[in-house]
Write an enzyme that holds these catalytic residues in place. Structure first.
Site, PDB file in Angstrom:
ATOM      1  N   TYR A  32       3.269 -24.453  13.624  1.00  0.00           N
ATOM      2  CA  TYR A  32       2.673 -24.632  12.299  1.00  0.00           C
ATOM      3  C   TYR A  32       3.734 -24.713  11.197  1.00  0.00           C
ATOM      4  O   TYR A  32       3.627 -25.525  10.282  1.00  0.00           O
ATOM      5  CB  TYR A  32       1.694 -23.497  11.997  1.00  0.00           C
ATOM      6  N   HIS A  62      -5.593 -26.001   9.789  1.00  0.00           N
ATOM      7  CA  HIS A  62      -6.058 -24.632   9.583  1.00  0.00           C
ATOM      8  C   HIS A  62      -7.560 -24.552   9.303  1.00  0.00           C
ATOM      9  O   HIS A  62      -8.076 -23.467   9.003  1.00  0.00           O
ATOM     10  CB  HIS A  62      -5.281 -23.966   8.440  1.00  0.00           C
TER      11      HIS A  62
END
Length: 254
Positions: free
Chosen positions: A31, A46
């Site tokens: 991420y 997300h």
């Protein structure tokens, strides 16, 4: 363009620790590197309760030894893991982020990205034998004290196969935007349960499997690229084509 990569890491030490519960560290690395290149994509990934359409293996090393009951093993040589996705934008952002900043800190160990290798994908998928690079997690909801509680399914339960197939079809719709095929079944040749702490105090039971997959080529390819089962972005469900000849200890086809 291949959408599957082997990321090989050199440690600054000759030996390094690797905690058994390490998937969330790799998730954080993925991420962070994506966000450094493509903020909009990072925000989209997300979104809650939507498959993230990428998966990765457990962290491995060229040599390893146990540490006398400690919650980690000792790795030697190079460390490495595999990453896969059906989405070009995801892999481009992650790999670019790695190459822009090759220093990697994982569980207080420092590594450097040594090589990023694109891997060839199979020409066909149905009828092949697969083995897990990270265990497969499949869940369902069951009533408990008046509430629905998540329950981890095992390959000994019919619901495991039903939910595995429905999850694959949901990913197919996200990727292709059309009605998914229904032809899919697996024959399990070997299974071993693993229990991981995915977040502090939150555990996930999942299964290392060797299995044959049958059915629609595109549907199986979705699982190969995005991961089989649930929680792929937490480090579950990555498989490889298994080329080992082995005795079949178990046989379950659903």
């Amino acid at each position: 363009m291949s959408l599957r990569f082997l990321i090989r890491l050199a440690s600054e030490n000759s030996e390094f620790r690797v905690p058994y519960n390490h998937q969330h560290y790799l998730q954080g690395l993925i991420y962070h590197r994506i966000r450094s290149v493509n903020l909009d994509l990072s925000l989209a990934l997300h979104r809650p309760k939507v498959p993230k359409l990428f998966t990765y293996s457990l962290f491995m090393s060229e040599e390893r030894q146990s540490a006398n009951g400690a919650p980690y093993f000792i790795g030697k040589g190079k460390g490495f893991f595999y990453f896969s996705t059906p989405i070009t934008e995801i892999v481009e952002a992650f790999i670019e982020g790695l190459l822009k900043n090759p220093e990697v800190i994982l569980w207080n160990e420092k590594f450097y990205v040594e090589t990023v290798k694109s891997l060839q994908e199979p020409r066909s998928y149905s009828g092949k034998t697969y083995s897990t690079l990270s265990p497969i997690a499949v869940t369902t909801l069951k009533p408990s004290f008046g509430k629905l509680k998540q329950y981890d399914l095992s390959p000994m339960e019919d619901k495991f196969y039903e939910n595995l197939k429905e999850n694959l079809k949901a990913k197919y719709v996200l990727i292709y935007g059309r009605e998914p095929p229904n032809e899919f079944s697996i024959e399990i040749l070997n299974s071993k349960m693993k229990r991981f702490e995915v977040k502090p105090g939150i555990f996930q039971r999942a299964w290392h499997l060797v299995f044959k997959a049958y059915g629609d080529e595109e549907l199986i390819k979705v699982g190969y690229r995005a991961g089989f089962g649930e929680k792929n972005s937490l480090g579950f469900g990555m498989v490889k084509v298994d080329k080992n000849k082995r005795k079949k200890k178990e046989r379950r086809r659903r």
